[in-house]
Design an enzyme around this catalytic site. Structure first.
Site, short mmCIF file in Angstrom:
data_model
loop_
_atom_site.label_atom_id
_atom_site.label_comp_id
_atom_site.label_asym_id
_atom_site.label_seq_id
_atom_site.Cartn_x
_atom_site.Cartn_y
_atom_site.Cartn_z
N ARG A 47 -24.20 -5.04 -5.70
CA ARG A 47 -23.71 -6.23 -6.40
C ARG A 47 -24.81 -7.22 -6.72
NH1 ARG A 47 -18.98 -8.26 -2.58
NH2 ARG A 47 -20.67 -7.70 -1.17
N LYS A 150 -17.51 8.38 9.23
CA LYS A 150 -16.52 7.97 10.23
C LYS A 150 -16.57 6.44 10.41
CE LYS A 150 -17.98 7.01 14.22
NZ LYS A 150 -19.11 6.10 14.34
N HIS A 242 -18.10 11.67 17.63
CA HIS A 242 -19.29 12.39 18.08
C HIS A 242 -19.08 13.18 19.38
CE1 HIS A 242 -21.05 10.03 15.00
NE2 HIS A 242 -21.31 8.96 15.71
C1 BG6 Z 1 -22.67 5.60 15.26
C2 BG6 Z 1 -21.93 4.52 15.98
O1 BG6 Z 1 -21.75 6.50 14.68
O2 BG6 Z 1 -23.48 6.31 16.17
C3 BG6 Z 1 -22.93 3.58 16.64
O3 BG6 Z 1 -21.14 3.80 15.04
C4 BG6 Z 1 -23.86 4.34 17.54
O4 BG6 Z 1 -22.28 2.55 17.37
C5 BG6 Z 1 -24.47 5.50 16.78
O5 BG6 Z 1 -24.88 3.45 17.97
C6 BG6 Z 1 -25.27 6.38 17.72
O6 BG6 Z 1 -25.98 7.31 16.95
P1 BG6 Z 1 -27.40 7.81 17.43
O7 BG6 Z 1 -27.76 8.85 16.42
O8 BG6 Z 1 -28.30 6.63 17.43
O9 BG6 Z 1 -27.15 8.35 18.80
#
Ligand code: BG6
Length: 496
Positions: A47, A150, A242
């Site tokens: 934007r 997600k 995850h």
């Molecule tokens: C994200 C979450 O999907 O994954 C975050 O929304 C989290 O809160 C992150 O910190 C963790 O991902 P990674 O790859 O840093 O372990």
């Protein structure tokens, strides 16, 4: 390596956190490794009243911040030549008509389009509809793929509604639901480790495994995502997506082949077999808490309620732990403990599998008090490794044992070759049309079914939430999930 078809990779929400920290740096790395398809155009929708030149300067600044000294001037120039800025507000219907014109009229742009929605999930439905209104979902001339991040919905019901609305205009084949954990090296390695080796398979079941722990611990707090995080909480943010994905990889049966559908069928079977948690069992199966003030290293850390934009009555959990059982022949009665938290003592993700004790305490009459059980540790980050803990005899007189670790650090960078970041691998998959590391709609829904009963109970119990000091490993009460006294949280990869 297959030849990738050229495409226009359009990012909505391109000035946001994800685009800045993950998407654009990943695309740059892919350029540096010559992995992007020739002719790709990266169109960033925003934007702010910028043009291509201002945008490229902005992207350069982000990449400098992120990549620092490793930024290569000639690669950067090549990359920036592929990056374009499209000025438009997604709130306005007209934006999508102009975007279509922009994408289709530019003779140097390929005819295949990826639309990456790096936006709050509440915008997915509207953007998908508006794309479709302008026929940007139609595959008459080239393919159209829609990538969403997600959380896919807020709870089971909302996820079904979202799915229904997306499917009105995009087929399942056109939808790519990304879970970046599936792109991580060790996560992919769990699959190879299990199905390329025969050694562990006879023991990979309820007869030999005492329990499984899946932990994601973070030192980081909620960063600049207060609004999102406060409405989501740790269970939705990490476990529904995850950590349940990691569980499916540990627990799934070997698929008949490596097709996306075959892999996802097996993962769905695991999710379907998870014993539903009844309303009355929610407390026995779950625990939540919120970080209070504390210290991490030399820093004083504010409590969650002191964070900017967090309401001072908030009972959103920043720590969640749950216990699940998978009711199938392989896993019946083996507890799977999933745990995640922000502002914990260390940043650490790992899967820890504890084996049972040998059936006979043969060394009882010796100096050995109690033999430590075997563990298999799958380090996801920061250390990527696979380690087995075994007992060996301590040299010298008398019978003493110690724990030794067999280390198969298969992902170690000393092995040579280039290591893709999770996002890099997944962005290539979407360009290639490979769904195997993306989630299918039923997979997402079954994962929601697992956590939905907990979310419902927590949603009404909003008067109180236990706290833990920032910089700790979370509250002791989380131990109450364990089935036996001999089970405790495994916090690191070092031998115990
Ligand atoms: C994200 C979450 O999907 O994954 C975050 O929304 C989290 O809160 C992150 O910190 C963790 O991902 P990674 O790859 O840093 O372990």
């Amino acid at each position: 390596m297959s030849v990738l078809e050229p495409c226009v990779f359009t990012i909505f929400g391109s000035t946001g956190h994800l685009s800045r920290t993950k998407l654009l740096p990943s695309l740059y790395h892919l350029e540096a490794e010559n992995r992007l398809p020739a002719g790709i155009a990266i169109v960033c929708v925003g934007r702010k009243p910028w043009d291509d030149e201002t945008w490229r300067k902005e992207v350069t600044r982000w990449l400098e911040e992120r990549i620092g000294n490793n930024l290569d001037a000639s690669c950067l120039a090549r990359f920036l030549g592929k990056v374009f800025y499209f000025l438009g507000d997604i709130e306005e219907v007209e934006t999508f008509r102009l975007l279509k014109e922009y994408l289709e009229k530019n003779p140097s742009f390929p005819s295949n389009f990826v639309f990456y929605l790096s936006l709050p999930p509440t915008e997915y439905k509207m953007v998908a509809q508006r794309l479709a209104l302008n026929d940007l979902n139609k595959e008459n001339n080239g393919w159209r793929r829609l990538v969403i991040e997600k959380p896919f919905g807020y709870d089971l019901e909302d996820a079904c509604t979202l799915d229904h609305s997306l499917r009105l205009n995009f087929s399942e084949q056109q939808l790519y639901r990304i879970d970046h954990y599936l792109g991580k090296e060790t996560v992919q390695n769990v699959f190879v480790f299990r199905f390329a080796n025969l050694l562990l398979e006879p023991m990979w079941n309820r007869n030999y495994i005492d329990h499984v722990q899946i932990t994601h611990a973070e030192v980081a707090g909620i960063e600049d995502r207060a609004e999102f995080y406060d409405s989501a909480g740790a269970l939705r943010d990490m476990i529904q997506s995850h950590l349940l994905q990691l569980l499916t990889l540990v627990a799934m049966e070997p698929p008949p082949n490596l097709d996306a559908e075959s892999i996802r069928d097996e993962k769905v079977k695991v999710l379907k077999s998870i014993r539903p948690i009844t309303k009355n069992a929610v407390h026995a199966h779950s625990f939540r808490a919120q970080y209070g003030r504390g210290r991490i290293g030399n820093d004083n850390i504010p409590g969650y309620l002191d964070e900017k934009s967090i309401p001072n009555q908030s009972t959103t959990e920043t720590f969640a732990a749950i216990k699940l059982y998978i009711d199938n022949w392989r896993w019946r009665n083996v507890p799977f403990y999933l745990r995640t938290g922000k502002r914990l003592a260390e940043s650490h993700s790992m899967i820890s599998i504890r084996f049972r004790h040998p059936p006979q305490q043969l060394f009882r009459e010796t100096q050995i008090q109690e033999i430590a059980p075997n563990w298999l540790l799958l380090g996801i980050q920061p250390e990527q490794c696979i380690r087995a803990e075994l007992q060996v005899r301590e040299p010298g007189i008398g019978m003493r044992t110690r724990t030794t670790q067999l280390d198969a650090s298969t992902c170690s960078t000393t092995g040579g070759g280039y290591h893709l970041d999770a996002y890099e691998a997944l962005l290539l998959d979407v360009i290639e049309g490979d769904h195997s590391q993306y989630l299918r709609s039923d997979e997402v829904n079954w994962a929601w079914r697992v956590v939905d009963p907990i979310l419902k109970v927590w949603a009404v119990e909003r008067d109180f939430i236990p706290t833990y000091p920032a910089g700790s490993w979370g509250p002791q009460e989380a131990n109450r999930l364990f089935e036996k006294e001999s089970q405790t949280w495994r916090n690191n990869l070092a031998s115990e």
